[in-house]
Design an enzyme around this catalytic site. Structure first.
Site, PDB file in Angstrom:
ATOM      1  N   LYS A 123       5.322   4.234  -3.187  1.00  0.00           N
ATOM      2  CA  LYS A 123       5.348   2.846  -3.161  1.00  0.00           C
ATOM      3  C   LYS A 123       4.032   2.244  -2.963  1.00  0.00           C
ATOM      4  O   LYS A 123       3.959   0.747  -3.115  1.00  0.00           O
ATOM      5  CB  LYS A 123       6.754   2.177  -2.424  1.00  0.00           C
ATOM      6  CG  LYS A 123       6.107   1.870  -1.219  1.00  0.00           C
ATOM      7  CD  LYS A 123       7.299   0.682  -0.704  1.00  0.00           C
ATOM      8  CE  LYS A 123       6.885   0.465   0.879  1.00  0.00           C
ATOM      9  NZ  LYS A 123       7.537  -0.519   1.459  1.00  0.00           N
ATOM     10  N   TYR A 142       1.849   3.803  -9.843  1.00  0.00           N
ATOM     11  CA  TYR A 142       3.109   3.564  -9.209  1.00  0.00           C
ATOM     12  C   TYR A 142       4.174   2.279  -9.807  1.00  0.00           C
ATOM     13  O   TYR A 142       5.477   3.206 -10.243  1.00  0.00           O
ATOM     14  CB  TYR A 142       3.176   2.624  -8.069  1.00  0.00           C
ATOM     15  CG  TYR A 142       4.056   2.586  -7.510  1.00  0.00           C
ATOM     16  CD1 TYR A 142       3.937   0.475  -7.357  1.00  0.00           C
ATOM     17  CD2 TYR A 142       4.965   2.353  -6.331  1.00  0.00           C
ATOM     18  CE1 TYR A 142       4.865  -0.772  -7.142  1.00  0.00           C
ATOM     19  CE2 TYR A 142       6.343   1.578  -6.363  1.00  0.00           C
ATOM     20  CZ  TYR A 142       5.785   0.316  -7.512  1.00  0.00           C
ATOM     21  OH  TYR A 142       6.918  -0.371  -5.904  1.00  0.00           O
ATOM     22  N   ASN A 183       7.524  -9.364  -3.138  1.00  0.00           N
ATOM     23  CA  ASN A 183       6.572  -8.753  -1.846  1.00  0.00           C
ATOM     24  C   ASN A 183       7.658  -8.851  -0.853  1.00  0.00           C
ATOM     25  O   ASN A 183       8.334  -9.671  -0.553  1.00  0.00           O
ATOM     26  CB  ASN A 183       5.631  -9.141  -1.738  1.00  0.00           C
ATOM     27  CG  ASN A 183       5.013  -9.045  -2.679  1.00  0.00           C
ATOM     28  OD1 ASN A 183       4.951  -9.429  -3.986  1.00  0.00           O
ATOM     29  ND2 ASN A 183       3.102  -8.520  -2.439  1.00  0.00           N
ATOM     30  N   ASN A 214      -0.267  -3.359   2.496  1.00  0.00           N
ATOM     31  CA  ASN A 214       0.739  -4.679   2.427  1.00  0.00           C
ATOM     32  C   ASN A 214       0.306  -5.310   3.609  1.00  0.00           C
ATOM     33  O   ASN A 214      -0.896  -4.855   4.720  1.00  0.00           O
ATOM     34  CB  ASN A 214       1.636  -3.877   1.886  1.00  0.00           C
ATOM     35  CG  ASN A 214       2.140  -3.639   1.051  1.00  0.00           C
ATOM     36  OD1 ASN A 214       3.009  -3.195   1.180  1.00  0.00           O
ATOM     37  ND2 ASN A 214       1.213  -3.333  -0.387  1.00  0.00           N
ATOM     38  N   ARG A 266       1.433 -14.813  -3.617  1.00  0.00           N
ATOM     39  CA  ARG A 266       2.272 -13.363  -3.967  1.00  0.00           C
ATOM     40  C   ARG A 266       4.052 -14.128  -3.088  1.00  0.00           C
ATOM     41  O   ARG A 266       4.004 -15.692  -3.217  1.00  0.00           O
ATOM     42  CB  ARG A 266       2.252 -12.630  -2.667  1.00  0.00           C
ATOM     43  CG  ARG A 266       1.026 -11.452  -3.252  1.00  0.00           C
ATOM     44  CD  ARG A 266       1.217 -10.725  -4.963  1.00  0.00           C
ATOM     45  NE  ARG A 266      -0.080 -10.053  -4.748  1.00  0.00           N
ATOM     46  CZ  ARG A 266      -0.785 -10.928  -4.840  1.00  0.00           C
ATOM     47  NH1 ARG A 266      -1.437 -11.909  -5.901  1.00  0.00           N
ATOM     48  NH2 ARG A 266      -2.241 -10.039  -6.049  1.00  0.00           N
TER      49      ARG A 266
HETATM   50  C1  WQD Z   1      -0.554  -9.444  -0.888  1.00  0.00           C
HETATM   51  C2  WQD Z   1      -1.642  -9.839  -0.512  1.00  0.00           C
HETATM   52  C3  WQD Z   1      -3.519  -9.048  -0.865  1.00  0.00           C
HETATM   53  C4  WQD Z   1      -4.087  -6.849   2.583  1.00  0.00           C
HETATM   54  C5  WQD Z   1       2.956  -5.106  -3.015  1.00  0.00           C
HETATM   55  C6  WQD Z   1       2.881  -3.451  -2.769  1.00  0.00           C
HETATM   56  C7  WQD Z   1       3.979  -3.266  -4.203  1.00  0.00           C
HETATM   57  C8  WQD Z   1       4.893  -4.216  -4.986  1.00  0.00           C
HETATM   58  C9  WQD Z   1       3.987  -5.849  -5.098  1.00  0.00           C
HETATM   59  C10 WQD Z   1       7.217  -3.374  -4.670  1.00  0.00           C
HETATM   60  C11 WQD Z   1      -2.603  -9.532  -1.833  1.00  0.00           C
HETATM   61  C12 WQD Z   1      -3.894  -9.472  -0.222  1.00  0.00           C
HETATM   62  C13 WQD Z   1      -3.394  -7.649   1.019  1.00  0.00           C
HETATM   63  C14 WQD Z   1      -4.774  -7.313   3.463  1.00  0.00           C
HETATM   64  C15 WQD Z   1      -5.109  -8.925   1.820  1.00  0.00           C
HETATM   65  N1  WQD Z   1       6.042  -4.239  -4.166  1.00  0.00           N
HETATM   66  N2  WQD Z   1      -3.838  -8.638   1.351  1.00  0.00           N
HETATM   67  N3  WQD Z   1      -5.324  -8.093   3.094  1.00  0.00           N
HETATM   68  O1  WQD Z   1      -0.726  -6.024  -4.003  1.00  0.00           O
HETATM   69  O2  WQD Z   1       1.037  -7.502  -3.832  1.00  0.00           O
HETATM   70  O3  WQD Z   1       1.416  -5.221  -4.024  1.00  0.00           O
HETATM   71  O4  WQD Z   1       4.109  -5.609  -3.738  1.00  0.00           O
HETATM   72  O5  WQD Z   1       7.389  -3.019  -5.479  1.00  0.00           O
HETATM   73  O6  WQD Z   1       4.497  -1.856  -3.914  1.00  0.00           O
HETATM   74  O7  WQD Z   1       2.307  -3.210  -2.831  1.00  0.00           O
HETATM   75  O8  WQD Z   1       0.921  -6.740  -2.170  1.00  0.00           O
HETATM   76  O9  WQD Z   1       0.677  -6.767   0.457  1.00  0.00           O
HETATM   77  O10 WQD Z   1      -0.719  -5.301  -1.021  1.00  0.00           O
HETATM   78  O11 WQD Z   1      -1.803  -7.777  -0.747  1.00  0.00           O
HETATM   79  O12 WQD Z   1      -6.306 -10.472   2.201  1.00  0.00           O
HETATM   80  O13 WQD Z   1      -5.255  -6.155   4.053  1.00  0.00           O
HETATM   81  O14 WQD Z   1      -2.335 -10.025   0.351  1.00  0.00           O
HETATM   82  O15 WQD Z   1      -4.934  -9.486  -1.860  1.00  0.00           O
HETATM   83  O16 WQD Z   1      -3.403 -11.303  -2.529  1.00  0.00           O
HETATM   84  P1  WQD Z   1       0.665  -6.645  -3.404  1.00  0.00           P
HETATM   85  P2  WQD Z   1       0.027  -6.439  -0.692  1.00  0.00           P
END
Ligand code: WQD
Length: 339
Positions: free
Chosen positions: A85, A151, A181, A201, A233
């Site tokens: 994932k 994915y 999320n 994440n 999110r």
């Molecule tokens: C969230 C926000 C980043 C990390 C995830 C999963 C995907 C799906 C949907 C289920 C964004 C910001 C992140 C960091 C940051 N899940 N961020 N610094 O990208 O929405 O996707 O949820 O299906 O599998 O990956 O989640 O937690 O990576 O990012 O600023 O170190 O946090 O830019 O705005 P994402 P995320």
């Protein structure tokens, strides 16, 4: 009902197992432990007071799945959570992602149909929605196979496959749950998210900074067209998400149904970090970095259909999620590995 949970020892799987057992159902976990530890299954038993069989094996292997039915069946339903994932990793390993995330579905469905299951619940994702103009996303919003990463594409491909299988099996209940999320942890602090390596994440990354295993939070861009400039999110507490699986299963009808599982309330990166700092009781080191390639400014859902048709609505918010995540992380600084 007696339920086979494929991927059942994982983050969502363990919480779903707890919710199923607490609702009076039975669960058997099948997991290859590629993304978790066997001790997670023991923790489910500790929380519920009910033993939970864990079969370690590959859900993409028909012989393994048949063996689970031979040894632990019959089953009324399969909940399929067995997938790779990580969005970023999927861009580097497309073959691994397509084969694992689709072959598991093929094997589980082949054996499940042959053994007469009534329901198949599939863990999908809100990242299948492709047009930001549709926000907040409903189940009728535009989806596409032309997504930013393997994915998300593998999840959309699964949905297409499952809809066609449902079409020729009119007595089968096929339910697609599109997660937004997942965050948080069970309030006991005994089960939680335990990603291997450096988390992609946000919440696990923030939590590792709080517990001292990572140096500082990197905020991926504060120049988005959002109220505070950081990404928005729909963070859904994993306990609410697990409950959504139970009610979706209990109320499944013959045919093919899709539900968003989210809060409908967008939360920014800054807001999540501030909430986590409140849970920890101190400020955390952070730095604003450039945008992460592939990120969108905002994604969140309209959860009205799940409330209307399943009577399900998220009860917990970001403060609950941060409090519960920190409780899990602070009592398990090395996740399950330390157990
Ligand atoms: C969230 C926000 C980043 C990390 C995830 C999963 C995907 C799906 C949907 C289920 C964004 C910001 C992140 C960091 C940051 N899940 N961020 N610094 O990208 O929405 O996707 O949820 O299906 O599998 O990956 O989640 O937690 O990576 O990012 O600023 O170190 O946090 O830019 O705005 P994402 P995320």
């Amino acid at each position: 009902m007696r339920v086979l949970l494929a991927g059942g020892a994982g983050y969502v799987g363990t919480h779903t197992a707890v919710a199923l057992l607490n609702a009076g159902h039975e669960a058997v976990l099948l997991d290859d432990l590629s993304g978790t530890h066997a001790v997670a299954a023991e923790r489910v038993a500790q929380i519920t007071g009910t033993s939970v069989p864990l079969v370690v094996g590959d859900a993409a292997d028909d012989a393994v799945v048949s063996g689970v039915f031979d040894d632990h069946g019959p089953f009324d339903a399969i909940i399929h959570l067995a997938a790779f994932k990580a969005v970023g990793e999927s861009t580097q390993k497309p073959l691994d992602y397509y084969s694992n995330n689709l072959d598991t579905t093929y094997a589980l469905m082949r054996v499940g149909l042959a053994r007469g299951i009534r329901s198949f619940v599939f863990s999908s994702t809100g990242t299948v929605y492709s047009d930001p103009a549709d926000l907040p996303f409903t189940e009728e919003s535009t989806t596409s196979i032309d997504l930013s990463n393997p994915y998300s594409k593998s999840k959309r491909m699964n949905e297409v496959v499952l809809e066609d299988i449902a079409r020729v099996n009119p007595d089968l209940n096929v339910t697609i749950l599109r997660y937004f999320n997942p965050v948080g942890a069970h309030p006991s602090g005994l089960i939680g998210e335990d990603p291997a390596g450096i988390p992609n994440n946000l919440m696990p990354f923030v939590s590792r900074v709080a517990v001292g295993s990572l140096e500082q939070i990197g905020i991926f861009g504060d120049d988005y067209d959002t109220p505070d400039g950081t990404g928005l999110r729909d963070y859904i507490h994993v306990v609410d998400l697990a409950e959504g699986h139970v009610v979706a299963l209990e109320q499944a009808q013959p045919g093919f149904a899709v539900f968003n599982l989210g809060t409908g309330t967008p939360v920014s990166v800054h807001e999540l970090v501030t909430s986590f700092e409140k849970a920890v009781g101190r400020e955390l080191p952070k730095v604003v970095l450039g945008r992460r390639p592939g990120d969108v400014a905002a994604t969140y859902c309209d959860p009205a259909k799940a409330e209307r048709e399943l009577g399900w609505k998220a009860q917990l918010g970001i403060d609950d999620a941060c409090r519960d995540y920190w409780n899990w992380q602070s009592t398990n600084p090395n996740g399950y590995a330390g157990a």
